[in-house]
Motif scaffolding. Structure first.
Motif, short mmCIF file in Angstrom:
data_model
loop_
_atom_site.label_atom_id
_atom_site.label_comp_id
_atom_site.label_asym_id
_atom_site.label_seq_id
_atom_site.Cartn_x
_atom_site.Cartn_y
_atom_site.Cartn_z
N ARG A 54 0.83 -1.19 0.00
CA ARG A 54 0.00 0.00 0.00
C ARG A 54 0.87 1.24 0.00
O ARG A 54 1.90 1.29 0.67
N LEU A 55 0.44 2.26 -0.71
CA LEU A 55 1.05 3.56 -0.61
C LEU A 55 0.38 4.32 0.52
O LEU A 55 -0.82 4.14 0.78
N LEU A 56 1.15 5.16 1.19
CA LEU A 56 0.59 5.91 2.32
C LEU A 56 -0.62 6.73 1.87
O LEU A 56 -1.66 6.73 2.54
N ARG A 57 -0.52 7.39 0.76
CA ARG A 57 -1.62 8.23 0.28
C ARG A 57 -2.87 7.41 0.01
O ARG A 57 -3.98 7.81 0.38
N ASP A 58 -2.72 6.23 -0.61
CA ASP A 58 -3.87 5.40 -0.94
C ASP A 58 -4.52 4.83 0.32
O ASP A 58 -5.75 4.74 0.41
N ALA A 59 -3.69 4.40 1.29
CA ALA A 59 -4.23 3.83 2.52
C ALA A 59 -5.05 4.87 3.29
O ALA A 59 -6.13 4.57 3.81
N VAL A 60 -4.55 6.09 3.35
CA VAL A 60 -5.26 7.16 4.04
C VAL A 60 -6.57 7.50 3.33
O VAL A 60 -7.62 7.63 3.96
#
Length: 297
Positions: free
Chosen positions: A120-126
């Motif tokens: 997961r990318l941080l931006r996508d997870a958030v």
């Protein structure tokens, strides 16, 4: 403005000897600023000027800004104005913003022991988690600070209907990944369910079960599993006299006018012959034997 000519250097080499048009003599200290001016280093002159009006050197100012201090805090520590230090603050603030943007595009490293698959990318997870909270990832205020150990800390300040706070992550620049540092960060990426959200989910589950039970009762269907246990308390209160199919002949009170010696003949019960035991599996009585008491004749 008076015009001066260079007449020479002092005996100790620390001052320039200057002469005016009327023959007046002047001296000028050979300072670092003068040397920088002679070399054409105009930026260096500005740094030297701020050193003269500040108790902190430009490098120290930038280090403190990079570590997360505000320009106002640094200016107060340097005993100068914010305007005086802004030429050195601006580039560092831009650096912090750039690092925060890069961190949002980096991989979110899962906790130790997490067997989840996929990256997961941080931006996508958030963004995915906030979509379940009726919030948007664009509403988060991101910033970055450099720690004493040289690693960067990423901070995301958020506010939703269920939770608000500052999520903190550690950003590994060479590895291009981030790890969560507090519960706000774990909640923001969906790896932590707070008590309020869990209570809401349990309440929603209970309401769904009640609706399912009501539908089963209205359609004369027997609920199964845990739903059937919810009905036990209500059904246990029903007594046998409420059954319209029960035989009530035995409930008739005896007639007091009847003669004492008159007796009602009672049919002798049929004695069921014992079932002979056989080796191996025991025999099971038939349905007729159970209902009418009959056996092998």
């Amino acid at each position: 403005m008076a015009h001066l000519d260079l007449a020479g250097v002092s005996a100790d080499g620390r001052r320039l000897l200057l002469v005016g048009r009327q023959g007046e003599e002047f001296t000028l200290e050979i300072s670092p600023a003068l040397r920088a001016a002679l070399r054409g280093e105009t930026t260096r002159i500005g740094q030297l000027e701020i050193q003269m009006t500040s108790t902190l050197r430009p490098r120290e100012i930038q280090t403190r800004i990079r570590a997360g201090e505000t320009p106002e805090e640094v200016a107060a520590a340097a005993q100068t104005t914010v305007e005086a230090i802004m030429p050195f603050v601006g580039p560092v603030l831009g650096e912090r913003e750039h690092v925060a943007e890069r961190a949002q595009k980096s991989s979110l490293r899962r906790p130790t022991g997490d067997a989840g698959s996929g990256t997961r990318l941080l931006r996508d997870a958030v963004s995915t988690h906030l979509s379940t909270q009726q919030a948007k990832a664009d509403d988060i205020s991101w910033d970055a600070f450099r720690r004493d150990d040289g690693r960067w800390e990423i901070a995301g300040t958020f506010e939703t209907a269920h939770r608000s706070g500052t999520a903190r992550f550690t950003y590994d620049v060479p590895g291009n990944y981030v790890t969560t540092d507090n519960d706000d960060a774990r909640w923001l990426v969906g790896d932590l369910v707070d008590e309020m959200t869990e209570a809401q989910q349990l309440d929603d589950l209970q309401q769904a079960r009640q609706r399912r039970l009501a539908a089963a009762i209205s359609s004369d269907e027997l609920p199964l599993g845990d739903d059937a246990l919810d009905l036990v308390g209500g059904e246990a209160a029903l007594t046998t006299h409420d059954d319209p199919l029960r035989d009530t002949s035995a409930d008739v009170a005896p007639d007091p006018a009847a003669a004492p010696d008159e007796t009602v003949p009672v049919e002798a019960p049929h004695h069921r012959r014992p079932v002979a035991k056989k080796r191996g599996r025991a025999s099971v009585p038939s349905w007729d034997e159970i209902m009418f008491g009959g056996g092998d004749q």
